[in-house]
Motif scaffolding. Structure first.
Motif, PDB file in Angstrom:
ATOM      1  N   PHE A 246       0.868  -1.162   0.156  1.00 28.34           N
ATOM      2  CA  PHE A 246       0.000  -0.066   0.058  1.00 28.34           C
ATOM      3  C   PHE A 246       0.690   1.348   0.107  1.00 28.34           C
ATOM      4  CE2 PHE A 246      -2.633   3.354   2.261  1.00 28.34           C
ATOM      5  CZ  PHE A 246      -3.483   3.456   1.159  1.00 28.34           C
ATOM      6  N   PRO A 247       1.826   1.227   0.863  1.00 27.91           N
ATOM      7  CA  PRO A 247       2.554   2.807   0.863  1.00 27.91           C
ATOM      8  C   PRO A 247       3.542   2.773  -0.188  1.00 27.91           C
ATOM      9  CG  PRO A 247       3.488   1.118   2.370  1.00 27.91           C
ATOM     10  CD  PRO A 247       2.018   0.575   1.990  1.00 27.91           C
ATOM     11  N   LEU A 248       3.954   1.643  -0.812  1.00 27.25           N
ATOM     12  CA  LEU A 248       4.689   1.608  -2.090  1.00 27.25           C
ATOM     13  C   LEU A 248       3.894   1.956  -3.397  1.00 27.25           C
ATOM     14  CD1 LEU A 248       6.641  -1.874  -1.758  1.00 27.25           C
ATOM     15  CD2 LEU A 248       7.458   0.466  -1.427  1.00 27.25           C
ATOM     16  N   ALA A 249       2.718   1.602  -3.221  1.00 28.19           N
ATOM     17  CA  ALA A 249       1.706   2.044  -4.378  1.00 28.19           C
ATOM     18  C   ALA A 249       1.636   3.599  -4.235  1.00 28.19           C
ATOM     19  CB  ALA A 249       0.525   1.535  -4.261  1.00 28.19           C
ATOM     20  N   LEU A 250       1.541   3.953  -3.043  1.00 26.53           N
ATOM     21  CA  LEU A 250       1.348   5.453  -3.042  1.00 26.53           C
ATOM     22  C   LEU A 250       2.366   6.203  -3.457  1.00 26.53           C
ATOM     23  CD1 LEU A 250      -0.377   5.815   0.382  1.00 26.53           C
ATOM     24  CD2 LEU A 250      -1.460   6.096  -1.744  1.00 26.53           C
ATOM     25  N   ILE A 251       3.353   5.761  -3.247  1.00 21.44           N
ATOM     26  CA  ILE A 251       5.097   6.451  -3.650  1.00 21.44           C
ATOM     27  C   ILE A 251       5.041   6.248  -5.108  1.00 21.44           C
ATOM     28  CG2 ILE A 251       7.413   6.136  -3.465  1.00 21.44           C
ATOM     29  CD1 ILE A 251       7.138   5.203  -0.529  1.00 21.44           C
ATOM     30  N   TRP A 252       4.674   5.358  -5.643  1.00 15.74           N
ATOM     31  CA  TRP A 252       4.814   5.069  -7.293  1.00 15.74           C
ATOM     32  C   TRP A 252       3.709   5.981  -7.948  1.00 15.74           C
ATOM     33  CZ3 TRP A 252       1.378   3.862 -11.043  1.00 15.74           C
ATOM     34  CH2 TRP A 252       1.964   3.459 -12.415  1.00 15.74           C
TER      35      TRP A 252
END
Length: 264
Positions: A246-252
């Motif tokens: 989830f946080p990786l998707a937000l960063i991407w």
């Protein structure tokens, strides 16, 4: 550390316990005996109990009609004591006869009906009629007391014609109520003095079909328990990756938007 196999085993056991509580299995083994045994029952020590018995008998289809007819005739002829046929049904997959018979006649009638059959299920229940009997008796005593008072009033010499007519209507109503209560008391006594016996005759192939159906339900619940345990296990394994993703998707998404803005 908690093992996933433990979860699966626990859920499977819970599902099987639920199945056993909802599905009636055979109360007695069929065996190869030629007749079933069931003794009649009476309330003891002053207990006011109304007994009911229900038996399911499996036998070859070509014997069902003969057993049904023999049972009905034995009851109608009072072969084993006072007996009344309450219901009789002769169907392709299930035949039934319901009788009310004196307790001493239950055992010989069951033996007659179960010749050449196997006992698939047997259930005996008892209903406590003590409260119902006491309630009827209280109502009878109350109405008889009212009836006595009305008779005393009607016997007075100074009573008017209008009052006498009103008293007569009250007396008639009380008499009707007493008759209804007498019928109720007679019905209760009949239930106490006799046993209700339900005999279900099932062709052997029909019994096998019901057995297969019970097995199918057993497999369904077992598979459901295994599937649920497997799904819980997979979700528990995938949950950490979801939390990290989830946080990786937000960063991407943030980087992609920044890249698009620069190109614009």
């Amino acid at each position: 550390m908690h093992h996933p196999d433990g979860k699966s085993t626990t859920l499977r056991r819970l599902a099987l316990v639920l199945l056993s509580s909802l599905t009636l299995s055979a109360c007695s083994g069929g065996g190869d005996s030629s007749s079933a045994e069931l003794a009649g029952a009476r309330g003891k020590a002053g207990a006011l109990l109304a007994y009911e018995h229900q038996l399911t008998l499996s036998l070859p289809a070509d014997l069902v009609s003969a057993r049904l007819t023999a049972t009905r005739e034995a009851c109608e002829n009072a072969q084993f004591g006072a007996c009344n046929v309450l219901r009789i049904e002769n169907g392709k997959y299930r035949s039934q006869v319901i009788v009310r018979i004196v307790p001493d006649g239950v055992e010989p009638l069951v033996k007659l009906a179960s010749q050449g059959a196997q006992l698939a299920e047997r259930v005996t229940t008892a209903e406590d009629l003590a409260d119902a009997v006491a309630d009827v008796q209280r109502q009878q005593e109350r109405l008889k007391a009212q009836q006595k008072r009305l008779d005393e009033l009607a016997a007075r010499r100074d009573i008017t014609v209008g009052d006498l007519i009103a008293l007569s209507k009250e007396q008639a109503a009380i008499e009707n109520d007493l008759q209804a209560l007498a019928q109720a008391a007679a019905g209760q006594q009949r239930r106490l003095d006799t046993n209700r016996l339900t005999l279900n005759f099932e062709p052997t192939d029909s019994s096998e079909g019901m057995s297969n159906l019970r097995q199918a339900f057993s497999n369904i619940l077992g598979n459901l328990a295994d599937g649920t345990a497997s799904a819980v296990e997979k979700i528990s394994h995938a949950l950490p990756f979801v939390i990290l993703a989830f946080p990786l998707a937000l960063i991407w998404v943030w980087l992609w938007r920044k890249f698009v803005r620069r190109r614009s």
